[in-house]
Design a protein around this motif. Structure first.
Motif, mmCIF file in Angstrom:
data_model
loop_
_atom_site.group_PDB
_atom_site.id
_atom_site.type_symbol
_atom_site.label_atom_id
_atom_site.label_comp_id
_atom_site.label_asym_id
_atom_site.label_seq_id
_atom_site.Cartn_x
_atom_site.Cartn_y
_atom_site.Cartn_z
ATOM 1 N N GLU A 205 2.795 4.681 -14.634
ATOM 2 C CA GLU A 205 2.557 5.339 -15.920
ATOM 3 C C GLU A 205 1.200 4.962 -16.503
ATOM 4 O O GLU A 205 0.492 5.802 -17.038
ATOM 5 C CB GLU A 205 3.682 4.966 -16.885
ATOM 6 N N ARG A 206 0.877 3.685 -16.406
ATOM 7 C CA ARG A 206 -0.442 3.217 -16.863
ATOM 8 C C ARG A 206 -0.921 2.128 -15.924
ATOM 9 O O ARG A 206 -0.133 1.312 -15.438
ATOM 10 C CB ARG A 206 -0.375 2.656 -18.296
ATOM 11 N N GLY A 207 -2.247 2.109 -15.686
ATOM 12 C CA GLY A 207 -2.810 1.113 -14.791
ATOM 13 C C GLY A 207 -2.746 1.577 -13.344
ATOM 14 O O GLY A 207 -2.509 2.745 -13.048
ATOM 15 N N VAL A 208 -2.966 0.643 -12.426
ATOM 16 C CA VAL A 208 -2.982 0.929 -10.989
ATOM 17 C C VAL A 208 -2.100 -0.094 -10.286
ATOM 18 O O VAL A 208 -2.089 -1.268 -10.647
ATOM 19 C CB VAL A 208 -4.419 0.865 -10.425
ATOM 20 N N LYS A 209 -1.354 0.359 -9.289
ATOM 21 C CA LYS A 209 -0.495 -0.529 -8.506
ATOM 22 C C LYS A 209 -1.031 -0.632 -7.084
ATOM 23 O O LYS A 209 -1.395 0.374 -6.461
ATOM 24 C CB LYS A 209 0.941 0.003 -8.467
ATOM 25 N N TYR A 210 -1.054 -1.871 -6.574
ATOM 26 C CA TYR A 210 -1.447 -2.123 -5.194
ATOM 27 C C TYR A 210 -0.307 -2.835 -4.476
ATOM 28 O O TYR A 210 0.276 -3.788 -5.012
ATOM 29 C CB TYR A 210 -2.689 -3.014 -5.127
ATOM 30 N N ILE A 211 -0.015 -2.392 -3.258
ATOM 31 C CA ILE A 211 0.967 -3.073 -2.413
ATOM 32 C C ILE A 211 0.452 -3.078 -0.981
ATOM 33 O O ILE A 211 -0.441 -2.304 -0.622
ATOM 34 C CB ILE A 211 2.360 -2.411 -2.459
ATOM 35 N N VAL A 212 1.033 -3.948 -0.157
ATOM 36 C CA VAL A 212 0.849 -3.868 1.289
ATOM 37 C C VAL A 212 2.230 -3.784 1.928
ATOM 38 O O VAL A 212 3.195 -4.367 1.428
ATOM 39 C CB VAL A 212 0.059 -5.060 1.866
ATOM 40 N N THR A 213 2.311 -3.031 3.021
ATOM 41 C CA THR A 213 3.574 -2.828 3.715
ATOM 42 C C THR A 213 3.387 -3.077 5.198
ATOM 43 O O THR A 213 2.376 -2.667 5.792
ATOM 44 C CB THR A 213 4.090 -1.395 3.494
ATOM 45 N N LYS A 214 4.379 -3.740 5.789
ATOM 46 C CA LYS A 214 4.374 -3.967 7.235
ATOM 47 C C LYS A 214 5.710 -3.506 7.800
ATOM 48 O O LYS A 214 6.768 -3.906 7.318
ATOM 49 C CB LYS A 214 4.158 -5.441 7.572
ATOM 50 N N TRP A 215 5.642 -2.665 8.830
ATOM 51 C CA TRP A 215 6.831 -2.176 9.500
ATOM 52 C C TRP A 215 6.935 -2.802 10.886
ATOM 53 O O TRP A 215 5.929 -2.968 11.576
ATOM 54 C CB TRP A 215 6.793 -0.656 9.640
ATOM 55 N N PHE A 216 8.151 -3.122 11.273
ATOM 56 C CA PHE A 216 8.404 -3.680 12.598
ATOM 57 C C PHE A 216 9.154 -2.666 13.462
ATOM 58 O O PHE A 216 9.990 -1.910 12.962
ATOM 59 C CB PHE A 216 9.224 -4.969 12.488
ATOM 60 N N ARG A 217 8.853 -2.689 14.764
ATOM 61 C CA ARG A 217 9.491 -1.791 15.725
ATOM 62 C C ARG A 217 10.527 -2.554 16.563
ATOM 63 O O ARG A 217 10.490 -3.775 16.660
ATOM 64 C CB ARG A 217 8.451 -1.193 16.670
ATOM 65 N N GLU A 218 11.407 -1.815 17.204
ATOM 66 C CA GLU A 218 12.401 -2.431 18.070
ATOM 67 C C GLU A 218 11.757 -2.968 19.358
ATOM 68 O O GLU A 218 12.256 -3.905 19.974
ATOM 69 C CB GLU A 218 13.501 -1.442 18.431
ATOM 70 N N GLY A 219 10.645 -2.373 19.775
ATOM 71 C CA GLY A 219 9.893 -2.823 20.945
ATOM 72 C C GLY A 219 8.480 -3.220 20.564
ATOM 73 O O GLY A 219 8.163 -3.364 19.379
ATOM 74 N N ASN A 220 7.637 -3.375 21.551
ATOM 75 C CA ASN A 220 6.249 -3.769 21.299
ATOM 76 C C ASN A 220 5.431 -2.593 20.778
ATOM 77 O O ASN A 220 5.369 -1.547 21.426
ATOM 78 C CB ASN A 220 5.600 -4.319 22.564
ATOM 79 N N TRP A 221 4.816 -2.796 19.620
ATOM 80 C CA TRP A 221 3.909 -1.777 19.089
ATOM 81 C C TRP A 221 2.517 -1.928 19.703
ATOM 82 O O TRP A 221 1.789 -0.961 19.831
ATOM 83 C CB TRP A 221 3.841 -1.891 17.571
ATOM 84 N N ILE A 222 2.156 -3.168 20.035
ATOM 85 C CA ILE A 222 0.880 -3.407 20.722
ATOM 86 C C ILE A 222 1.158 -4.166 22.014
ATOM 87 O O ILE A 222 2.203 -4.806 22.165
ATOM 88 C CB ILE A 222 -0.098 -4.211 19.847
#
Length: 222
Positions: A205-222
């Motif tokens: 509604e007012r101001g700015v919001k910052y977040i970081v998100t990390k998702w994990f996979r069932e197998g290797n992503w890299i």
């Protein structure tokens, strides 16, 4: 996918991941809140002010309009800016590894940390982090780690008003708080996509919001 199809998409591997992570967090004394068929784990003051400011600066430097992974994206469903942070930056990787160590999942299973910025009026409507396997993008995602299991999200600041994260089915709401880490399993006890993991980023509604998100996979992503 219909709810019935999701319930049939079970996986012993994903179910075991869910049990292992939940047991690890409980053993570490991480608090949680229970909702309808859903558990939200959280850790307050997880990131200090210097790390938060660093991540905010990185987000501001690289942000672009957020995209929506869908064959038929709904207009104005996700209105924030976002960016993938430099995974191999020494400071980003240190933060990334802290999350992996807490949850107990190999960093190879984790997607690159994503930063998000919500200006006044911006939001992300109720959605799931798991992949819908009837969508055309699934073949590509299946080849690079498969289904998403756990999500970790950190508030980097507090906007002047609004910007809550609301779990719409579970009946839980998290208010923005600097350094607050939220963690949840996107699968149910049988390793199937959990409809009750639906959540939304409420409008700032007012101001700015910052977040970081990390998702994990069932197998290797890299």
């Amino acid at each position: 996918m219909t709810p019935e199809e999701m319930e049939r998409d079970t996986s012993p591997v994903r179910a075991q991941i869910g049990r292992d992570v939940a047991s690890r967090l409980a053993a570490a004394g991480v608090p949680c809140a229970s909702g309808e068929r859903f558990t939200l784990w959280y850790a307050e003051n997880y990131l200090g002010p210097e790390d938060r400011e660093f991540l905010i600066e990185e987000i501001e430097r690289s942000r672009q309009p957020s995209i929506l992974l869908s064959d038929d994206p709904e207009q104005n469903f996700r209105t924030s800016d976002s960016c993938n942070l430099d995974r191999w930056n020494e400071r980003v990787r240190a933060i990334d590894r802290r999350i992996c160590n807490l949850i107990g999942l190999d960093e190879r299973h984790g997607e690159t940390l994503q930063g998000q910025r919500y200006a006044p009026g911006q939001y992300f409507r109720a959605h799931h982090d798991f992949f819908h396997t009837d969508q055309s993008y699934w073949a590509e995602q299946q080849a690079c780690g498969g289904q998403r299991t756990w999500t970790a999200m950190i508030f980097l600041n507090v906007p002047e008003a609004g910007g809550e994260t609301q779990f719409t089915v579970a009946g839980l709401k998290a208010l923005p708080k600097p350094g607050l880490l939220l963690m949840w399993d996107n699968m149910d006890a049988n390793g199937a996509p959990n409809i009750a993991a639906a959540h939304e980023g409420c409008a700032v509604e007012r101001g700015v919001k910052y977040i970081v998100t990390k998702w994990f996979r069932e197998g290797n992503w890299i």
